[in-house]
Design a protein around this motif. Structure first.
Motif, PDB file in Angstrom:
ATOM      1  N   TYR A 145      -4.827   4.663  -0.133  1.00  0.00           N
ATOM      2  CA  TYR A 145      -6.271   4.545  -0.283  1.00  0.00           C
ATOM      3  C   TYR A 145      -6.674   3.266  -1.024  1.00  0.00           C
ATOM      4  O   TYR A 145      -7.682   3.210  -1.691  1.00  0.00           O
ATOM      5  N   ASP A 146      -5.832   2.232  -0.878  1.00  0.00           N
ATOM      6  CA  ASP A 146      -6.244   0.920  -1.363  1.00  0.00           C
ATOM      7  C   ASP A 146      -7.520   0.484  -0.651  1.00  0.00           C
ATOM      8  O   ASP A 146      -8.225  -0.416  -1.098  1.00  0.00           O
ATOM      9  N   LEU A 147      -7.828   1.177   0.443  1.00  0.00           N
ATOM     10  CA  LEU A 147      -9.028   0.875   1.212  1.00  0.00           C
ATOM     11  C   LEU A 147     -10.299   1.068   0.394  1.00  0.00           C
ATOM     12  O   LEU A 147     -11.287   0.377   0.615  1.00  0.00           O
ATOM     13  N   TYR A 148     -10.271   2.020  -0.539  1.00  0.00           N
ATOM     14  CA  TYR A 148     -11.479   2.196  -1.349  1.00  0.00           C
ATOM     15  C   TYR A 148     -11.264   1.807  -2.806  1.00  0.00           C
ATOM     16  O   TYR A 148     -12.139   1.969  -3.641  1.00  0.00           O
ATOM     17  N   ASP A 149     -10.088   1.264  -3.120  1.00  0.00           N
ATOM     18  CA  ASP A 149      -9.782   0.929  -4.503  1.00  0.00           C
ATOM     19  C   ASP A 149     -10.781  -0.077  -5.085  1.00  0.00           C
ATOM     20  O   ASP A 149     -11.296   0.104  -6.189  1.00  0.00           O
ATOM     21  N   GLN A 150     -11.071  -1.146  -4.345  1.00  0.00           N
ATOM     22  CA  GLN A 150     -11.972  -2.171  -4.863  1.00  0.00           C
ATOM     23  C   GLN A 150     -13.373  -1.619  -5.080  1.00  0.00           C
ATOM     24  O   GLN A 150     -13.991  -1.833  -6.130  1.00  0.00           O
ATOM     25  N   ARG A 151     -13.889  -0.871  -4.082  1.00  0.00           N
ATOM     26  CA  ARG A 151     -15.236  -0.303  -4.215  1.00  0.00           C
ATOM     27  C   ARG A 151     -15.286   0.716  -5.352  1.00  0.00           C
ATOM     28  O   ARG A 151     -16.263   0.781  -6.099  1.00  0.00           O
ATOM     29  N   MET A 152     -14.224   1.485  -5.523  1.00  0.00           N
ATOM     30  CA  MET A 152     -14.156   2.461  -6.610  1.00  0.00           C
ATOM     31  C   MET A 152     -14.234   1.769  -7.970  1.00  0.00           C
ATOM     32  O   MET A 152     -14.993   2.176  -8.854  1.00  0.00           O
ATOM     33  N   ARG A 153     -13.457   0.703  -8.130  1.00  0.00           N
ATOM     34  CA  ARG A 153     -13.441  -0.005  -9.402  1.00  0.00           C
ATOM     35  C   ARG A 153     -14.777  -0.703  -9.668  1.00  0.00           C
ATOM     36  O   ARG A 153     -15.233  -0.786 -10.810  1.00  0.00           O
TER      37      ARG A 153
END
Length: 403
Positions: free
Chosen positions: A348-356
């Motif tokens: 789920y690195d796919l949402y890691d940036q948006r999550m952070r």
């Protein structure tokens, strides 16, 4: 059926419990270091340790070479130091994890090291059937402990981890939407079948106990474990204890009302984080927006990584909601570390940036300094968590393992 049931710990005082806990979670550790970390005198530490050594639960053998290589502190000048460590095979434990499709079982030693693993597919979700299959799987694991070639110690108990609202004191699953259970007794019928003490816990809280005693929490003052899979869960460790909540419910991050109100959660309420951020919710969204109803989660991940706008939107939306939920939790509790775990969380690195980004936007002041750590877990780890709850109850003398 195992012939070797239970083995009482020679712990008569709170000091003894505290000393053994330090040895179990931080050993090998010298007596003087235990004294410094507990505030006890060295004489009190020696008094507490003596019966544990005599009974074979603890040893004061010289530290192994690899421990020295890891830079463990050298204490005492001009005299050798004999760190104390728990004898791993002095007892054994069984941990069972219940999912809507499978049962996962492990045997562990006293340090929660996994010895054997067994999986069993569920035939249906009725409580009677699941308990019968739990008994069958536990019996299979007990038979591995009876193997003459296996050095495992006596079985002290069985842990069961289930998602949802669990009353650990009475061994009852009060509400598990994924299993479709309400007010289901588990500990009593399973214990009667197996004649072994049974500890039933919420699965995320059990995983948090493992991290507290045998993982990142050993050296942390406070931390949270957030799990992302078919649901979104959260376990909290603050003020020296895993938080259970006054009514047995705490850390229900997945049911914070931070998602669109038109989305209905598995719990029956609207707008829960899980309606957007769980793996099931992400897959449902990608299927809906791409018009591919047969797509599986790995296919949705592949689409998103290939740049499909609809798939990317589903993961971005999940990341935004998870990040906001994490910020709300960190603002309220203030942990120094959040471990984000799950069976496929590494994908789920796919949402890691948006999550952070969402976390940084909503975290208040110094709360934004909290470390977010992504770490994949397997279902075996969940079962190990169930075993860890038994180890903790055994050391502390808590029901149903009270001395």
């Amino acid at each position: 059926m195992s012939k070797r049931l239970n083995r009482p710990l020679p712990l008569g005082t709170p000091a003894g419990v505290e000393v053994l806990t330090k040895i179990l979670t931080q050993g090998p550790i010298p007596r003087v270091q235990i004294a410094r970390r507990t505030g006890l005198s060295q004489a009190a530490v020696t008094k507490a340790v003596a019966p544990l050594i005599e009974a074979g639960f603890v040893t004061d053998q010289q530290a192994l070479a690899e421990d020295a290589a890891e830079g463990r502190p050298e204490l005492g000048i001009g005299r050798p130091v004999s760190p104390l460590t728990v004898v791993a095979d002095s007892v054994s434990v069984i941990g069972l994890k219940v999912t809507p499709t499978d049962l996962i079982g492990v045997t562990t030693d006293f340090k929660a090291g996994i010895l054997a693993v067994r999986h069993q597919q569920l035939t249906d979700l009725s409580a009677a059937t699941v308990i019968e299959q739990l008994a069958s799987l536990a019996t299979e694991l007990m038979d591995t402990l009876d193997d003459e070639a296996d050095p495992s110690g006596p079985l002290i108990g069985i842990g069961v981890a289930v998602s949802g609202d669990v009353d650990t004191l009475h061994g009852v699953v009060r509400d598990s939407p994924f299993m479709g259970w309400r007010d289901v007794p588990v500990a009593t019928p399973l214990g009667e079948k197996l004649r072994v003490p049974v500890v039933v816990s919420n699965d995320v809280r059990a995983l948090t106990v493992t991290e507290h005693w045998f993982g990142v929490g050993v050296d942390a003052d406070s931390f949270a474990v957030v799990t992302i899979g078919s649901g979104v869960g959260c376990g909290l460790y603050v003020n020296g204890e895993v938080v259970s909540g006054a009514h047995g419910v705490s850390g229900e991050l997945g049911h914070l009302p931070l998602a669109p109100g038109d989305l209905v959660c598995t719990c029956g309420r609207r707008g829960c984080v899980e309606t957007v951020a769980s793996s099931d919710a992400i897959l449902a969204r990608v299927r809906e927006t791409t018009g591919q109803p047969e797509l599986d989660l790995s296919g949705a991940i592949e689409l998103a990584r290939a740049g499909d706008a609809h798939a990317r939107e589903a993961f971005d939306r999940a990341g935004e909601v998870i990040g906001s939920a994490l910020a709300a939790m960190v603002n309220l509790v203030g942990p120094e570390l959040v471990v984000i775990a799950g069976e496929g969380v590494a994908d789920y690195d796919l949402y890691d940036q948006r999550m952070r980004q969402a976390f940084a936007k909503h975290a208040f002041g110094a709360a934004g300094d909290c470390t977010l750590m992504l770490r994949s877990h397997t279902f075996d780890d969940w079962a190990r968590g169930a075993a860890a709850t038994v180890i903790r109850s055994y050391v502390r003398g808590e029901p149903p393992l009270q001395r």
